[in-house]
Design a protein around this motif. Structure first.
Motif, short mmCIF file in Angstrom:
data_model
loop_
_atom_site.label_atom_id
_atom_site.label_comp_id
_atom_site.label_asym_id
_atom_site.label_seq_id
_atom_site.Cartn_x
_atom_site.Cartn_y
_atom_site.Cartn_z
N MET A 1 11.84 4.32 8.63
CA MET A 1 11.01 3.18 9.03
C MET A 1 9.68 3.24 8.26
O MET A 1 8.98 4.24 8.30
CB MET A 1 10.73 3.23 10.54
CG MET A 1 9.79 2.10 11.01
SD MET A 1 9.26 2.28 12.73
CE MET A 1 10.81 2.09 13.57
N ASP A 2 9.34 2.13 7.60
CA ASP A 2 8.06 2.07 6.91
C ASP A 2 7.05 1.29 7.75
O ASP A 2 7.36 0.81 8.85
CB ASP A 2 8.21 1.45 5.52
CG ASP A 2 8.82 0.05 5.57
OD1 ASP A 2 8.79 -0.57 6.65
OD2 ASP A 2 9.31 -0.42 4.53
N LEU A 3 5.86 1.13 7.23
CA LEU A 3 4.78 0.48 7.98
C LEU A 3 5.08 -0.98 8.26
O LEU A 3 4.79 -1.48 9.36
CB LEU A 3 3.47 0.61 7.20
CG LEU A 3 2.23 -0.04 7.85
CD1 LEU A 3 1.96 0.60 9.20
CD2 LEU A 3 1.02 0.08 6.93
N ASN A 4 5.68 -1.67 7.31
CA ASN A 4 5.98 -3.09 7.51
C ASN A 4 6.94 -3.30 8.67
O ASN A 4 6.76 -4.20 9.49
CB ASN A 4 6.56 -3.69 6.22
CG ASN A 4 5.54 -3.79 5.11
OD1 ASN A 4 4.34 -3.85 5.38
ND2 ASN A 4 6.00 -3.77 3.87
N ILE A 5 7.99 -2.49 8.72
CA ILE A 5 8.95 -2.60 9.82
C ILE A 5 8.28 -2.26 11.15
O ILE A 5 8.52 -2.93 12.17
CB ILE A 5 10.16 -1.68 9.57
CG1 ILE A 5 10.94 -2.14 8.33
CG2 ILE A 5 11.08 -1.65 10.78
CD1 ILE A 5 12.09 -1.25 7.96
N ALA A 6 7.42 -1.24 11.14
CA ALA A 6 6.72 -0.87 12.37
C ALA A 6 5.83 -2.01 12.86
O ALA A 6 5.74 -2.27 14.07
CB ALA A 6 5.89 0.39 12.14
N LEU A 7 5.17 -2.70 11.94
CA LEU A 7 4.32 -3.83 12.33
C LEU A 7 5.14 -4.98 12.90
O LEU A 7 4.74 -5.61 13.88
CB LEU A 7 3.51 -4.30 11.12
CG LEU A 7 2.41 -3.35 10.63
CD1 LEU A 7 1.78 -3.88 9.35
CD2 LEU A 7 1.35 -3.15 11.70
N LEU A 9 8.11 -4.73 14.37
CA LEU A 9 8.59 -4.31 15.69
C LEU A 9 7.46 -4.34 16.72
O LEU A 9 7.67 -4.71 17.88
CB LEU A 9 9.18 -2.91 15.61
CG LEU A 9 10.47 -2.77 14.79
CD1 LEU A 9 10.89 -1.31 14.70
CD2 LEU A 9 11.60 -3.60 15.40
N GLY A 10 6.26 -3.95 16.28
CA GLY A 10 5.11 -4.02 17.19
C GLY A 10 4.81 -5.44 17.61
O GLY A 10 4.48 -5.70 18.78
N PHE A 309 11.13 -0.96 19.65
CA PHE A 309 11.42 0.18 18.78
C PHE A 309 12.78 0.80 19.11
O PHE A 309 13.46 1.31 18.21
CB PHE A 309 10.30 1.22 18.91
CG PHE A 309 9.07 0.86 18.14
CD1 PHE A 309 8.92 1.22 16.82
CD2 PHE A 309 8.04 0.13 18.75
CE1 PHE A 309 7.78 0.88 16.09
CE2 PHE A 309 6.90 -0.22 18.04
CZ PHE A 309 6.77 0.15 16.71
N TRP A 313 15.98 1.86 16.61
CA TRP A 313 16.53 3.21 16.51
C TRP A 313 17.89 3.35 17.21
O TRP A 313 18.76 4.06 16.72
CB TRP A 313 15.55 4.22 17.11
CG TRP A 313 14.30 4.40 16.30
CD1 TRP A 313 13.04 3.97 16.62
CD2 TRP A 313 14.18 5.04 15.03
NE1 TRP A 313 12.15 4.30 15.64
CE2 TRP A 313 12.81 4.97 14.63
CE3 TRP A 313 15.09 5.67 14.18
CZ2 TRP A 313 12.36 5.49 13.45
CZ3 TRP A 313 14.62 6.20 12.99
CH2 TRP A 313 13.28 6.11 12.63
#
Length: 345
Positions: A1-7, A9-10, A309, A313
């Motif tokens: 997971m990179d930062l873009n995906i984390a953003l 999902l957030g 998230f 996962w």
């Protein structure tokens, strides 16, 4: 997971969490005032979304006839209660309800629904669903105002099952998704923020402010707050528990329907989708101990983030992960609370 995906999902988690937080606030509000766990809260959400979808297609919603059924039933119940207790029948209130329902039915069947402005369509859907709250309270819960919480829970489950069946009868088995409020999107660095997310977050914050103002600055709000703090003391001061119940159910129906309208452009809702949605709001309410509004709202947002998230996962287990969140909080509550046997009535 990179930062873009984390953003991304957030953003999805905050969007879902804001809706769960609104429902958690409804659950806490109704429970603290009436001792009722409002299991059918999710049905208000689904009814609001599907009613708006019907209006946008130009089809009059059959929910207005449900209002008629409740009105006739409650009028007969009020007449019977007046005759039995030899108290005056509130004719003015009954006529007011009849006039309101007549106006809603005329609007539903005479206006060009599909060509109405979006805000008018939303207001019409809210006008149809919100009265279901006090009507349901009058029919099913008002006769049991002095009952034990377990009895009220059983009745609440029965109302939920009945409303799911009625939803299938009114809306059918097919799901629906409403038109988005806006097609615009905004770039924030590498994150593209959907306008629907902004609408949901703004509505969440606005409802928080309005609820604070209602409970802290208005007479009716202070009366409900007094009922939540001390039911017996509030009743001794002349605050009717029946009035408090109807007002809280009205607020719950309004916020529930609004939540459904907010999420309907980004997800397809079915007649039986409400239970899972409200259950996630219930997890947030449990995190707040069924007492604290701020902690419940925060907990519901956390539920939304964990769900988002977990979908990335372990999508097959996201529901399990979300619902097992309540176990440690229930254990903590059980270990730190004093157990008092309920007095027999």
């Amino acid at each position: 997971m990179d930062l873009n995906i984390a953003l991304i999902l957030g953003q999805d988690g905050i969007t879902s969490g804001a809706i769960y937080a609104l429902l958690a606030l409804c659950i806490l509000l109704v429970f603290t005032v009436t001792r009722i766990l409002l299991i059918p809260l999710g049905e208000f959400t689904v009814y609001g979304a599907l009613t708006l979808a019907a209006i946008q297609t130009g089809t009059p919603s059959m929910v207005v006839w449900l209002l008629v059924v409740f009105y006739v039933t409650n009028t007969l119940l009020d007449l019977y209660s007046s005759l039995r207790n030899k108290t005056p029948f509130n004719l003015k209130l009954s006529l007011s309800w009849a006039a309101y329902i007549a106006v809603v039915m005329i609007a539903m069947y005479k206006l060009p629904l599909a060509t109405l402005p979006a805000i008018v369509q939303i207001l019409l859907a809210l006008a149809v669903i919100t009265p279901l709250g006090p009507q349901i309270y009058r029919t099913f819960f008002q006769p049991l105002v002095a009952a034990k919480p377990l009895v009220l829970l059983i009745v609440s489950i029965a109302v939920h099952v009945a409303m799911v069946g009625v939803g299938l009868l009114i809306f059918g088995p097919d799901g629906a998704q409403t038109k988005p409020f806006s097609e615009k999107s905004y770039e924030l660095g590498s994150l593209v923020i959907n306008s629907q997310t902004i609408f949901i977050v703004i509505a969440f914050l606005l409802m928080i402010v309005l609820l604070w103002y209602f409970f802290e600055k208005t007479l009716y709000g202070k009366a409900l707050h007094a009922t939540a703090v001390n039911r017996v003391g509030a009743q001794l001061m002349g605050i009717s528990p029946l009035f408090a119940g109807k007002v809280t159910f009205s607020l719950a129906a309004f916020i529930g329907a609004l939540s459904g309208i907010l999420i309907s452009p980004i997800t397809t809702l079915y007649y039986d989708s409400g239970f899972v949605i409200s259950l996630k709001g219930f997890v947030g309410a449990i995190i707040g101990g069924l007492i604290s509004f701020p902690i419940a709202a925060f907990g519901a947002v956390v539920v939304g983030l964990i769900e988002a998230f977990a979908m990335f996962w372990a999508s097959d287990y996201k529901e399990i992960i979300v619902f097992t969140l309540i176990i440690p909080f229930l254990l903590w509550k059980s270990l730190t609370s004093r157990h008092v046997e309920e007095e027999s009535e």
